[in-house]
Design an enzyme around this catalytic site. Structure first.
Site: not given
Length: 410
Positions: A106, A235, A310, A405
């Site tokens: 990103e 999760k 993870d 951006h």
């Protein structure tokens, strides 16, 4: 890597897979891990028409990952890694100046975090503390009805020591902290919480809880339905993690002089505080969000990828509340992350690139005392998240978000 591959064997194995003589997962039984991975690449290339040359260029022996970290390995996904900082952290476990490693695709993320860290460091650094820790596993039991459910809940409270003895017999590192029962009709959920030292600990606590469940089934009339009953919660978005925590609950804070806010962040403490209230607090509440923040998940994900965590546990990692207060002399800002599930041993931390990410922080492997390295990693993640929040909130307050951006190509 090609210099570790027996090309003729890889071709022959690929032919056997295509003929139906072998399955992809059986290739490791017929060749070394690198050659097996090369054979799988050939099978996939022939089937899909894709060229996997770059996927096959990786810098570690496949045997380091095959089986323990991945099955049916064909290569490696390479994610750009950068650093932000340096920043000084006054932590309960981490003390000193460090760069923060972040892996992401990103654009603008590293620049954003770097800007936040710059102003934090200029103001004297961040203070960070782990306020609670404990990895959880919550099995669900079936009973004959509410009377038996209540009896099981009471039995668990009265026999925690017996459950502790059984659970801890499976591990030399994990310590059972407590067992909390939750009753729903003929369902009883027992939320086991463990100190897992420097390991993230999911495998550890699953095995330990399984041993404790055997005791429960022997000593009561309840029947185990599932070793994980989703009250853990792993999760998946869950309020219980936001409230009770999972892994490590950690807070990072900083106080910025007014002139630093105005000169570096190009806005005012009052404007940042208003954006935080209206966006992170009111907006999140209206949306029913479990995270009251602007972009915590961005930093958590990037640091997880860089240090071998993870990645799916960024779901819980986004449980963060941002506190901002404009004061006469400047700005107070804090990020409290309820469920940062990290480790510095085991899992992906032993892979070379991820181990190097931990080396950047100086916290690879087990800490002294046990658990201190994982605490330190949690404090570093929280500091990075704080920097990201300050940078994004100030960009919104100064109305520079879209131009930043555009300039950075995102």
């Amino acid at each position: 890597m090609t210099d570790r591959v027996d090309a003729d064997t890889a071709e022959a194995l690929a032919d056997r897979v295509e003929s139906g003589d072998l399955r992809l997962y059986e290739l490791d039984d017929h060749a070394d891990a690198d050659t097996a991975a090369a054979a799988r690449r050939l099978v996939v290339e022939r089937d899909s028409g894709a060229e996997l040359e770059t996927t096959g260029e990786y810098a570690f022996p496949a045997e380091q990952a095959a089986g323990s970290n991945i099955e049916n390995m064909i290569g490696a996904a390479q994610i750009p890694m950068g650093v932000a900082g340096p920043v000084t952290i006054d932590g309960g476990a981490f003390e000193g100046e460090t760069y923060l490693p972040l892996a992401t695709t990103e654009g603008a993320l590293l620049a954003s975090v770097n800007r936040g860290l710059s102003v934090i460091d200029d103001a004297g650094g961040a203070t960070a503390r782990v306020t609670k820790q404990g990895m959880t596993r919550a099995p669900v039991f079936r009973t004959s009805g509410i009377a038996e459910s209540q009896a099981l809940a009471e039995w668990a409270r009265e026999n925690t020591d017996r459950l502790r003895e059984a659970a801890e017999s499976t591990t030399s590192h994990g310590k059972l902290l407590d067992v909390t029962p939750y009753v729903v009709g003929d369902n009883v959920f027992l939320r086991f919480r463990y100190d897992t030292a420097d390991a993230m600990g999911m495998n550890m606590v699953t095995i330990a809880t399984g041993e404790a469940c055997d005791v429960i089934e022997r000593e009561t009339d309840a029947s185990l339905v599932a070793l994980s009953g989703n009250l853990c919660t792993d999760k998946k978005p869950a309020a219980i993690n936001a409230v009770e925590g999972r892994g490590r609950s950690v807070t990072a804070e900083a106080t910025l002089p007014r002139e630093f806010v105005e000169e570096t962040l190009k806005t005012t403490p009052e404007a940042i505080a208003e954006v935080n209230t209206r966006k992170n607090l009111i907006g999140s509440a209206k949306a029913g969000s479990l995270g009251f923040n602007a972009q915590v998940a961005n930093v958590v994900a990037a640091m997880y990828l860089a240090t071998g965590q993870d990645a799916a546990q960024v779901v819980e990692g986004s449980n963060g509340i941002v506190s901002v207060e404009a004061r006469e002399d400047g700005l107070y800002a804090a990020v409290s992350l309820a469920s940062i599930e990290v480790g510095t041993v085991g899992g992906g931390t032993k892979l070379p690139t991820q181990a190097e990410g931990l080396d950047v922080l100086g916290i690879r492997g087990g800490g002294d005392p046990a658990g201190s390295n994982a605490d330190a990693l949690a404090e570093c993640v929280a500091t990075g998240a704080l920097a990201g929040e300050l940078s994004l909130l100030s960009a919104l307050a100064s109305r520079n978000l879209s131009s930043a951006h555009a300039e950075l190509g995102r």
